[in-house]
Design a protein around this motif. Structure first.
Motif, PDB file in Angstrom:
ATOM      1  N   GLN A  83       0.855  -1.184   0.000  1.00  0.00           N
ATOM      2  CA  GLN A  83       0.000   0.000   0.000  1.00  0.00           C
ATOM      3  C   GLN A  83       0.896   1.241   0.000  1.00  0.00           C
ATOM      4  OE1 GLN A  83      -2.452   0.200   3.454  1.00  0.00           O
ATOM      5  NE2 GLN A  83      -0.776   0.107   4.910  1.00  0.00           N
ATOM      6  N   THR A  84       0.392   2.319  -0.559  1.00  0.00           N
ATOM      7  CA  THR A  84       1.198   3.516  -0.740  1.00  0.00           C
ATOM      8  C   THR A  84       0.693   4.657   0.139  1.00  0.00           C
ATOM      9  OG1 THR A  84       1.723   2.924  -3.018  1.00  0.00           O
ATOM     10  CG2 THR A  84       2.019   5.231  -2.397  1.00  0.00           C
ATOM     11  N   ILE A  85       1.614   5.197   0.921  1.00  0.00           N
ATOM     12  CA  ILE A  85       1.337   6.401   1.705  1.00  0.00           C
ATOM     13  C   ILE A  85       1.795   7.594   0.884  1.00  0.00           C
ATOM     14  CG2 ILE A  85       1.898   7.708   3.789  1.00  0.00           C
ATOM     15  CD1 ILE A  85       2.501   5.035   5.160  1.00  0.00           C
ATOM     16  N   SER A  86       0.927   8.572   0.724  1.00  0.00           N
ATOM     17  CA  SER A  86       1.308   9.805   0.038  1.00  0.00           C
ATOM     18  C   SER A  86       1.739  10.826   1.087  1.00  0.00           C
ATOM     19  CB  SER A  86       0.122  10.346  -0.771  1.00  0.00           C
ATOM     20  OG  SER A  86       0.469  11.566  -1.395  1.00  0.00           O
ATOM     21  N   LEU A  87       2.960  11.366   0.928  1.00  0.00           N
ATOM     22  CA  LEU A  87       3.527  12.319   1.875  1.00  0.00           C
ATOM     23  C   LEU A  87       3.685  13.677   1.214  1.00  0.00           C
ATOM     24  CD1 LEU A  87       4.967  13.093   4.557  1.00  0.00           C
ATOM     25  CD2 LEU A  87       7.090  12.197   3.535  1.00  0.00           C
ATOM     26  N   GLY A  88       2.993  14.698   1.734  1.00  0.00           N
ATOM     27  CA  GLY A  88       3.079  16.043   1.188  1.00  0.00           C
ATOM     28  C   GLY A  88       4.141  16.873   1.896  1.00  0.00           C
ATOM     29  N   TRP A  89       4.972  17.561   1.104  1.00  0.00           N
ATOM     30  CA  TRP A  89       6.064  18.368   1.666  1.00  0.00           C
ATOM     31  C   TRP A  89       6.181  19.658   0.867  1.00  0.00           C
ATOM     32  CZ3 TRP A  89       7.660  15.729   5.827  1.00  0.00           C
ATOM     33  CH2 TRP A  89       8.689  16.288   6.609  1.00  0.00           C
ATOM     34  N   PHE A  90       6.496  20.776   1.533  1.00  0.00           N
ATOM     35  CA  PHE A  90       6.568  22.022   0.768  1.00  0.00           C
ATOM     36  C   PHE A  90       7.894  22.163   0.050  1.00  0.00           C
ATOM     37  CE2 PHE A  90       6.232  23.099   5.368  1.00  0.00           C
ATOM     38  CZ  PHE A  90       7.562  23.346   5.663  1.00  0.00           C
ATOM     39  N   SER A  91       7.833  22.860  -1.078  1.00  0.00           N
ATOM     40  CA  SER A  91       8.917  22.854  -2.050  1.00  0.00           C
ATOM     41  C   SER A  91      10.195  23.533  -1.576  1.00  0.00           C
ATOM     42  CB  SER A  91       8.456  23.503  -3.360  1.00  0.00           C
ATOM     43  OG  SER A  91       8.008  24.836  -3.123  1.00  0.00           O
ATOM     44  N   ASN A  92      10.095  24.511  -0.678  1.00  0.00           N
ATOM     45  CA  ASN A  92      11.304  25.229  -0.269  1.00  0.00           C
ATOM     46  C   ASN A  92      11.918  24.662   1.008  1.00  0.00           C
ATOM     47  OD1 ASN A  92       9.419  26.096   1.570  1.00  0.00           O
ATOM     48  ND2 ASN A  92       9.934  28.266   1.422  1.00  0.00           N
ATOM     49  N   LEU A 117       6.585  10.590  -2.056  1.00  0.00           N
ATOM     50  CA  LEU A 117       6.825  11.966  -1.647  1.00  0.00           C
ATOM     51  C   LEU A 117       6.284  12.929  -2.707  1.00  0.00           C
ATOM     52  CD1 LEU A 117       8.123  13.968   0.352  1.00  0.00           C
ATOM     53  CD2 LEU A 117      10.259  13.715  -0.930  1.00  0.00           C
ATOM     54  N   ARG A 118       5.361  13.780  -2.296  1.00  0.00           N
ATOM     55  CA  ARG A 118       4.768  14.772  -3.197  1.00  0.00           C
ATOM     56  C   ARG A 118       5.232  16.162  -2.774  1.00  0.00           C
ATOM     57  NH1 ARG A 118      -1.601  13.989  -3.328  1.00  0.00           N
ATOM     58  NH2 ARG A 118      -1.361  15.990  -4.375  1.00  0.00           N
ATOM     59  N   ILE A 119       5.932  16.839  -3.658  1.00  0.00           N
ATOM     60  CA  ILE A 119       6.422  18.185  -3.374  1.00  0.00           C
ATOM     61  C   ILE A 119       5.351  19.190  -3.792  1.00  0.00           C
ATOM     62  CG2 ILE A 119       8.272  19.836  -3.741  1.00  0.00           C
ATOM     63  CD1 ILE A 119       9.131  17.248  -2.353  1.00  0.00           C
ATOM     64  N   GLN A 131      -7.474  22.062  -0.841  1.00  0.00           N
ATOM     65  CA  GLN A 131      -8.179  21.774  -2.086  1.00  0.00           C
ATOM     66  C   GLN A 131      -7.918  20.342  -2.538  1.00  0.00           C
ATOM     67  OE1 GLN A 131     -10.314  23.832  -4.199  1.00  0.00           O
ATOM     68  NE2 GLN A 131     -10.446  24.685  -2.131  1.00  0.00           N
ATOM     69  N   SER A 132      -6.682  19.906  -2.415  1.00  0.00           N
ATOM     70  CA  SER A 132      -6.319  18.543  -2.803  1.00  0.00           C
ATOM     71  C   SER A 132      -7.047  17.518  -1.938  1.00  0.00           C
ATOM     72  CB  SER A 132      -4.806  18.360  -2.681  1.00  0.00           C
ATOM     73  OG  SER A 132      -4.404  17.090  -3.123  1.00  0.00           O
ATOM     74  N   LEU A 133      -7.134  17.787  -0.640  1.00  0.00           N
ATOM     75  CA  LEU A 133      -7.815  16.866   0.261  1.00  0.00           C
ATOM     76  C   LEU A 133      -9.312  16.828  -0.004  1.00  0.00           C
ATOM     77  CD1 LEU A 133      -5.925  17.711   3.574  1.00  0.00           C
ATOM     78  CD2 LEU A 133      -5.778  15.580   2.292  1.00  0.00           C
ATOM     79  N   GLU A 134      -9.889  17.984  -0.297  1.00  0.00           N
ATOM     80  CA  GLU A 134     -11.328  18.035  -0.575  1.00  0.00           C
ATOM     81  C   GLU A 134     -11.695  17.270  -1.835  1.00  0.00           C
ATOM     82  OE1 GLU A 134     -12.435  22.113  -0.664  1.00  0.00           O
ATOM     83  OE2 GLU A 134     -12.326  22.369   1.514  1.00  0.00           O
ATOM     84  N   HIS A 135     -10.775  17.204  -2.788  1.00  0.00           N
ATOM     85  CA  HIS A 135     -11.022  16.464  -4.031  1.00  0.00           C
ATOM     86  C   HIS A 135     -10.499  15.028  -3.948  1.00  0.00           C
ATOM     87  CE1 HIS A 135     -11.540  20.647  -5.428  1.00  0.00           C
ATOM     88  NE2 HIS A 135     -12.336  20.119  -6.335  1.00  0.00           N
ATOM     89  N   GLU A 136     -10.228  14.590  -2.703  1.00  0.00           N
ATOM     90  CA  GLU A 136      -9.779  13.212  -2.426  1.00  0.00           C
ATOM     91  C   GLU A 136      -8.513  12.850  -3.198  1.00  0.00           C
ATOM     92  OE1 GLU A 136     -13.065  10.603  -3.074  1.00  0.00           O
ATOM     93  OE2 GLU A 136     -14.210  11.390  -1.393  1.00  0.00           O
ATOM     94  N   ASN A 137      -7.682  13.862  -3.400  1.00  0.00           N
ATOM     95  CA  ASN A 137      -6.397  13.638  -4.052  1.00  0.00           C
ATOM     96  C   ASN A 137      -5.262  14.078  -3.146  1.00  0.00           C
ATOM     97  OD1 ASN A 137      -4.717  12.937  -6.248  1.00  0.00           O
ATOM     98  ND2 ASN A 137      -4.542  15.104  -6.832  1.00  0.00           N
ATOM     99  N   GLY A 138      -5.611  14.264  -1.871  1.00  0.00           N
ATOM    100  CA  GLY A 138      -4.640  14.818  -0.947  1.00  0.00           C
ATOM    101  C   GLY A 138      -3.705  13.777  -0.375  1.00  0.00           C
ATOM    102  N   PRO A 139      -2.609  14.219   0.210  1.00  0.00           N
ATOM    103  CA  PRO A 139      -1.674  13.281   0.841  1.00  0.00           C
ATOM    104  C   PRO A 139      -2.248  12.704   2.119  1.00  0.00           C
ATOM    105  CG  PRO A 139      -0.994  15.553   1.242  1.00  0.00           C
ATOM    106  CD  PRO A 139      -2.140  15.613   0.279  1.00  0.00           C
ATOM    107  N   ASP A 140      -1.774  11.521   2.486  1.00  0.00           N
ATOM    108  CA  ASP A 140      -2.189  10.884   3.739  1.00  0.00           C
ATOM    109  C   ASP A 140      -1.503  11.537   4.925  1.00  0.00           C
ATOM    110  OD1 ASP A 140      -3.742   8.528   2.583  1.00  0.00           O
ATOM    111  OD2 ASP A 140      -1.795   8.280   1.610  1.00  0.00           O
TER     112      ASP A 140
END
Length: 476
Positions: A83-92, A117-119, A131-140
Motif C-alpha cells: 500500500q502507498t502512503i502519500s507524503l506532502g512536503w513544501f517545495s522550499n 513523496l509529493r512536493i 483543495q487537494s484533500l477536498e477532491h480526495e487527491n490529498g496526501p495521507d
C-alpha cells in the motif's frame, strides 16, 4: 432487507482486519511468525476452525504462508501487495533529501508499505493542500509549519486533520514546551511536532578575523551588535560603495520582530482587546533597525520582506552577520565560507522567535493506521538521528537534538548548541497575538518605514489604529 451482522461475523472480521493491519503497518515483519492458532482463538473468541479459515484467506492474499509443524509466517510482499502512503512536503524545505533517506529506511523496515513523496508549492501551501484533500487527491501525511497551522486554525480547517500523537512521545520529557505549544489547540495537539529552530545570528568567521575581532568576542546587547557590524563593514576604494556589510537586516515578519521582543515590545494587549503597537518600546526597536541601514550604514537597505535577500548575501560573503534559522544553515554545506552561530543579542530582555514544523494525518485517509506508523517512525530515535546527523535542522526529540556525538565537522557549526540557551527565552509567532490577516497588514504597512518614508512612531501609530479599527469592525 439488509441482513444484520451477527456477533460472530463482527469478531471474525475484526480478527482479519486487525491481523492484516499489523502485517501491512509493519508491526509483524516479513519472516516473523504470527501468534499460534490456539492463542488467537482465545484472544478473538473464535473457534480454531474459524481462525484457520481466516488465516487461509490471508494465505490466498499472499500475506502469510503456512509452515508445516511451525505455524504461519508473514511473507515477503510483491509490489502489488504494497500500500502507498502519500507524503506532502513544501517545495522550499531544506530537509527534502534527508526526508528521502528516512523514507528509504522506513520502507526497508515496512516492506508492505511504499511512501510517495509529493512536493507541493510553498506559495499558497495551505490552500493547495486543503483543495487537494477536498477532491480526495490529498496526501495521507503532510508537513505543516507553525504558520500553516495558524492558517488552518483561523480558517476553521483543522477538520482536515486526524489528531495523532505517537504513544511513545511525552511532550514534557521528550522535547521542549514551546515546540508543542506552537501546535496545540485547547490543550490538545492534533499534529506531531517534528523539527524546530529559533532565529539565531550567523556570522562569517573569516570576516571577523580580518577585522581583528578576537575569537572570544561577546555579543550580549544591541551596542555589541552595532560595534561588531561597524568593524566588519568595509568600503570599496574611495567611491563610497560598500564592499562588505557588517550586518544584513531582514524585514521579514519572522525576523525583525526579534528586535521588538528584545526591547519588551508587544503588538497587542494581553487580553487581545486592543493593539498597543504605538509604544515607546516598539518605536525604539524600529529606530534601531532603521538606523542599522540609514544612519550607521552597516546593513544594506532591503525593504522587501524576504529572508532570501539577506541569506543569499551572507553566502556570497557580502555580509558578516544575519538573522537566520537552523533550517537555512543546511545551505552552507555546499559553500566554503567559514561560519558559526550565536544567540541573538538583547536590549531589555533576551528574546528570539521560534519556528517549527509538524506532521499531520489526513482525516480522509483510507490508510490511517499505516499513516500513523509512518508518523511514529518520523519521530523515532532512528529517524530523528538521521535529521541531526545529515543537517543542521534541530530534531524534535530533545535527547537527539542535544547529543554532541552526532555533530559532524563540515555539517554542523562549532557552536551548534547555542540554541539550548535561546530556548529559555523564545516566543512563537502565535505569542505575538496577531491573526494572519493582521500579520499581512503589519507587513504591508511597515514598508513605508523600511523605505525611510516616515518615522517609527508614525508607523506604529498608523498600524495600531488600523488593527483596532479592524477589530472594531469584526466585533460589530
Amino acid at each position: 432487507m439488509l441482513k444484520r451482522k451477527s456477533e460472530f461475523e463482527n469478531r471474525y472480521n475484526k480478527f482479519i482486519h486487525a491481523l492484516k493491519d499489523e502485517i501491512i503497518a509493519g508491526k509483524i515483519k516479513p519472516g516473523e511468525f504470527i501468534l499460534p492458532e490456539n492463542t488467537l482463538s482465545k484472544v478473538y473468541e473464535l473457534s480454531r476452525v474459524s481462525i484457520r479459515k481466516a488465516l487461509a484467506e490471508l494465505v490466498d492474499e499472499g500475506l502469510i504462508e503456512k509452515i508445516p509443524g511451525k505455524g504461519n509466517r508473514v511473507t515477503i510482499p510483491n509490489e502489488t501487495q504494497k500500500q502507498t502512503i502519500s507524503l506532502g512536503w513544501f517545495s522550499n524545505s531544506y530537509e527534502i533529501e534527508i526526508i528521502r533517506q528516512i523514507i528509504r529506511r522506513f520502507e526497508q523496515l515496512n516492506p508492505f508499505t511504499k511512501v510517495n513523496l509529493r512536493i507541493l508549492p510553498n506559495s499558497q501551501y495551505v490552500y493547495n493542500l486543503t483543495q487537494s484533500l477536498e477532491h480526495e487527491n490529498g496526501p495521507d501525511v503532510f508537513i505543516v509549519s507553525d504558520y500553516h497551522f495558524r492558517e488552518l486554525m483561523e480558517t476553521n480547517r483543522l477538520d482536515i486533520l486526524e489528531p495523532y500523537l505517537p504513544e511513545h512521545i511525552d511532550p514534557e520529557k521528550d522535547s521542549y514546551q514551546k515546540v508543542f505549544e506552537m501546535f496545540s489547540v485547547d490543550q490538545e495537539i492534533p499534529v506531531t511536532p517534528f523539527v524546530f529552530s529559533p532565529v539565531m545570528i550567523c556570522y562569517n568567521r573569516r570576516m571577523f578575523e580580518e577585522a581583528g575581532i578576537s575569537k572570544d568576542f561577546k555579543m550580549e546587547n544591541w551596542n555589541d551588535l552595532l560595534e561588531l557590524a561597524r568593524r566588519t563593514t568595509r568600503g570599496l576604494n574611495n567611491n563610497s560603495l560598500i564592499n562588505e556589510y557588517g550586518f544584513c537586516f531582514s524585514s521579514s515578519t519572522n525576523r525583525w520582530p526579534v528586535f521588538l521582543l528584545q526591547n519588551d515590545g508587544k503588538f497587542m494587549e494581553v487580553d487581545l482587546s486592543n493593539s498597543i503597537m504605538n509604544s515607546k518600546e516598539n518605536s525604539e526597536a524600529l529606530n534601531f533597525c532603521g538606523d542599522l541601514m540609514y544612519k550607521h550604514q552597516v546593513s544594506p537597505i532591503f525593504s522587501h520582506g524576504s529572508n532570501e535577500l539577506a541569506e543569499n548575501l551572507f553566502m556570497r560573503e557580502g555580509a558578516a552577520m544575519i538573522l537566520t534559522t537552523y533550517y537555512f544553515m543546511n545551505e552552507f554545506r555546499d559553500h566554503k565560507i567559514k561560519w558559526d552561530v550565536l544567540p541573538p543579542p538583547k536590549k531589555k530582555v533576551p528574546a528570539s522567535l521560534l519556528l517549527g514544523g509538524a506532521l499531520g494525518i489526513s482525516a480522509s485517509s483510507n490508510i490511517k493506521e499505516a499513516a500513523q506508523a509512518f508518523v511514529s517512525f518520523m519521530v523515532s530515535t532512528e529517524a530523528q538521528t538521521l535529521i541531526k546527523q545529515n543537517g543542521c535542522t534541530i530534531p524534535m526529540l530533545r535527547f537527539v537534538a542535544e547529543d554532541n556525538n552526532l555533530l559532524q565537522p563540515g555539517i554542523h557549526p562549532e557552536n551548534y548548541n547555542a540554541f539550548k540557551n535561546v530556548m529559555k527565552s523564545v516566543y512563537t509567532i502565535r505569542d505575538l497575538n496577531l491573526t494572519i490577516d493582521e500579520f499581512e497588514l503589519v507587513e504591508r504597512e511597515m514598508q513605508f518605514f523600511w523605505a525611510n518614508m516616515e518615522k517609527a512612531d508614525e508607523t506604529c501609530k498608523r498600524i495600531e489604529d488600523l488593527i483596532n479599527q479592524k477589530q472594531a469592525t469584526v466585533k460589530k
